[in-house]
Design a protein around this motif. Structure first.
Motif, PDB file in Angstrom:
ATOM      1  N   GLU A   1       0.829  -1.211   0.000  1.00  0.00           N
ATOM      2  CA  GLU A   1       0.000   0.000   0.000  1.00  0.00           C
ATOM      3  C   GLU A   1       0.862   1.259   0.000  1.00  0.00           C
ATOM      4  OE1 GLU A   1      -2.693  -0.322   3.281  1.00  0.00           O
ATOM      5  OE2 GLU A   1      -3.681  -2.086   2.451  1.00  0.00           O
ATOM      6  N   ARG A   2       1.914   1.257   0.810  1.00  0.00           N
ATOM      7  CA  ARG A   2       2.802   2.418   0.886  1.00  0.00           C
ATOM      8  C   ARG A   2       3.497   2.652  -0.454  1.00  0.00           C
ATOM      9  NH1 ARG A   2       8.020   2.930   1.484  1.00  0.00           N
ATOM     10  NH2 ARG A   2       8.343   0.732   1.931  1.00  0.00           N
ATOM     11  N   LEU A   3       3.967   1.583  -1.076  1.00  0.00           N
ATOM     12  CA  LEU A   3       4.651   1.721  -2.368  1.00  0.00           C
ATOM     13  C   LEU A   3       3.690   2.172  -3.461  1.00  0.00           C
ATOM     14  CD1 LEU A   3       7.016  -1.369  -2.260  1.00  0.00           C
ATOM     15  CD2 LEU A   3       7.703   1.031  -2.321  1.00  0.00           C
ATOM     16  N   GLU A   4       2.456   1.677  -3.442  1.00  0.00           N
ATOM     17  CA  GLU A   4       1.470   2.113  -4.434  1.00  0.00           C
ATOM     18  C   GLU A   4       1.223   3.612  -4.330  1.00  0.00           C
ATOM     19  OE1 GLU A   4      -1.215  -1.939  -4.983  1.00  0.00           O
ATOM     20  OE2 GLU A   4      -1.807  -0.466  -3.475  1.00  0.00           O
ATOM     21  N   GLN A   5       1.150   4.116  -3.113  1.00  0.00           N
ATOM     22  CA  GLN A   5       0.955   5.558  -2.925  1.00  0.00           C
ATOM     23  C   GLN A   5       2.172   6.341  -3.410  1.00  0.00           C
ATOM     24  OE1 GLN A   5       0.099   5.956   1.219  1.00  0.00           O
ATOM     25  NE2 GLN A   5      -2.039   5.302   0.987  1.00  0.00           N
ATOM     26  N   GLN A   6       3.359   5.808  -3.159  1.00  0.00           N
ATOM     27  CA  GLN A   6       4.568   6.484  -3.614  1.00  0.00           C
ATOM     28  C   GLN A   6       4.669   6.499  -5.125  1.00  0.00           C
ATOM     29  OE1 GLN A   6       7.872   4.625  -1.643  1.00  0.00           O
ATOM     30  NE2 GLN A   6       7.622   5.834   0.223  1.00  0.00           N
TER      31      GLN A   6
ATOM     32  N   SER B   1       5.055  10.011  -7.292  1.00  0.00           N
ATOM     33  CA  SER B   1       6.472  10.241  -7.574  1.00  0.00           C
ATOM     34  C   SER B   1       6.692  10.751  -8.997  1.00  0.00           C
ATOM     35  CB  SER B   1       7.271   8.961  -7.349  1.00  0.00           C
ATOM     36  OG  SER B   1       6.939   8.018  -8.324  1.00  0.00           O
ATOM     37  N   TYR B   2       7.909  11.240  -9.207  1.00  0.00           N
ATOM     38  CA  TYR B   2       8.321  11.693 -10.527  1.00  0.00           C
ATOM     39  C   TYR B   2       8.716  10.496 -11.381  1.00  0.00           C
ATOM     40  CZ  TYR B   2       8.438  16.246  -8.321  1.00  0.00           C
ATOM     41  OH  TYR B   2       8.088  17.381  -7.652  1.00  0.00           O
ATOM     42  N   SER B   3       8.750  10.684 -12.677  1.00  0.00           N
ATOM     43  CA  SER B   3       8.967   9.576 -13.610  1.00  0.00           C
ATOM     44  C   SER B   3      10.295   8.854 -13.408  1.00  0.00           C
ATOM     45  CB  SER B   3       8.856  10.069 -15.041  1.00  0.00           C
ATOM     46  OG  SER B   3       9.842  11.033 -15.307  1.00  0.00           O
ATOM     47  N   GLU B   4      11.354   9.573 -13.070  1.00  0.00           N
ATOM     48  CA  GLU B   4      12.656   8.917 -12.922  1.00  0.00           C
ATOM     49  C   GLU B   4      12.688   7.974 -11.723  1.00  0.00           C
ATOM     50  OE1 GLU B   4      14.979  12.605 -10.773  1.00  0.00           O
ATOM     51  OE2 GLU B   4      14.700  12.587 -12.942  1.00  0.00           O
ATOM     52  N   LYS B   5      12.000   8.305 -10.669  1.00  0.00           N
ATOM     53  CA  LYS B   5      11.972   7.438  -9.487  1.00  0.00           C
ATOM     54  C   LYS B   5      10.825   6.426  -9.575  1.00  0.00           C
ATOM     55  CE  LYS B   5      12.223   7.458  -4.564  1.00  0.00           C
ATOM     56  NZ  LYS B   5      13.019   7.969  -3.518  1.00  0.00           N
ATOM     57  N   LYS B   6       9.868   6.698 -10.413  1.00  0.00           N
ATOM     58  CA  LYS B   6       8.693   5.841 -10.530  1.00  0.00           C
ATOM     59  C   LYS B   6       9.067   4.428 -10.973  1.00  0.00           C
ATOM     60  CE  LYS B   6       4.737   7.636 -11.513  1.00  0.00           C
ATOM     61  NZ  LYS B   6       3.530   8.207 -12.068  1.00  0.00           N
ATOM     62  N   GLU B   7       9.987   4.293 -11.901  1.00  0.00           N
ATOM     63  CA  GLU B   7      10.383   2.966 -12.388  1.00  0.00           C
ATOM     64  C   GLU B   7      11.041   2.146 -11.281  1.00  0.00           C
ATOM     65  OE1 GLU B   7       9.497   1.547 -15.216  1.00  0.00           O
ATOM     66  OE2 GLU B   7       8.363   3.383 -15.531  1.00  0.00           O
ATOM     67  N   GLU B   8      11.863   2.800 -10.492  1.00  0.00           N
ATOM     68  CA  GLU B   8      12.509   2.117  -9.363  1.00  0.00           C
ATOM     69  C   GLU B   8      11.448   1.654  -8.349  1.00  0.00           C
ATOM     70  OE1 GLU B   8      15.240   3.442  -5.598  1.00  0.00           O
ATOM     71  OE2 GLU B   8      15.693   4.364  -7.529  1.00  0.00           O
TER      72      GLU B   8
ATOM     73  N   LYS C   1       8.267   1.050  -8.997  1.00  0.00           N
ATOM     74  CA  LYS C   1       7.461  -0.010  -9.618  1.00  0.00           C
ATOM     75  C   LYS C   1       8.171  -1.353  -9.523  1.00  0.00           C
ATOM     76  CE  LYS C   1       4.721   2.554 -12.985  1.00  0.00           C
ATOM     77  NZ  LYS C   1       4.469   2.751 -14.413  1.00  0.00           N
ATOM     78  N   ASP C   2       9.492  -1.342  -9.698  1.00  0.00           N
ATOM     79  CA  ASP C   2      10.260  -2.575  -9.588  1.00  0.00           C
ATOM     80  C   ASP C   2      10.205  -3.106  -8.157  1.00  0.00           C
ATOM     81  OD1 ASP C   2      12.031  -4.586 -10.669  1.00  0.00           O
ATOM     82  OD2 ASP C   2      13.623  -3.632  -9.473  1.00  0.00           O
ATOM     83  N   ARG C   3      10.380  -2.231  -7.194  1.00  0.00           N
ATOM     84  CA  ARG C   3      10.302  -2.634  -5.781  1.00  0.00           C
ATOM     85  C   ARG C   3       8.900  -3.150  -5.455  1.00  0.00           C
ATOM     86  NH1 ARG C   3      11.883  -4.980  -1.517  1.00  0.00           N
ATOM     87  NH2 ARG C   3      11.247  -4.018   0.415  1.00  0.00           N
ATOM     88  N   LEU C   4       7.869  -2.496  -5.986  1.00  0.00           N
ATOM     89  CA  LEU C   4       6.486  -2.912  -5.762  1.00  0.00           C
ATOM     90  C   LEU C   4       6.241  -4.298  -6.349  1.00  0.00           C
ATOM     91  CD1 LEU C   4       3.601  -2.271  -4.808  1.00  0.00           C
ATOM     92  CD2 LEU C   4       3.248  -1.082  -6.979  1.00  0.00           C
ATOM     93  N   ARG C   5       6.769  -4.563  -7.519  1.00  0.00           N
ATOM     94  CA  ARG C   5       6.624  -5.877  -8.143  1.00  0.00           C
ATOM     95  C   ARG C   5       7.237  -6.966  -7.275  1.00  0.00           C
ATOM     96  NH1 ARG C   5      10.043  -8.820 -10.695  1.00  0.00           N
ATOM     97  NH2 ARG C   5      11.571  -7.150 -10.865  1.00  0.00           N
TER      98      ARG C   5
END
Length: 61
Positions: free
Chosen positions: A18-23, A27-34, A36-40
């Motif tokens: 839940e915390r990662l989904e909110q982040q 978040s900005y696009s450059e940090k978003k991919e990181e 998303k990977d952690r969320l996966r």
């Protein structure tokens, strides 16, 4: 591993998802991919713990 410990870990993973989904949403696009990977990875661990918990609740055959 006891059911209580598995359930506690599963709850912790749910909170982290839940915390990662909110982040990810805020978040900005450059940090978003990181994120998303952690969320996966956390979701995969959550599914694994759910399967362990479901298996632990079934009586032995």
């Amino acid at each position: 591993m006891s059911i209580r410990i598995i359930a506690r870990d599963l709850y912790r993973l749910q909170q982290e998802v839940e915390r990662l989904e909110q982040q990810v949403e805020s978040s900005y696009s450059e940090k978003k991919e990181e994120l998303k990977d952690r969320l996966r990875k956390v979701r995969a661990e959550q599914k694994r713990m759910r399967r362990i918990l479901d298996g632990a609740k079934e009586p032995p055959a």
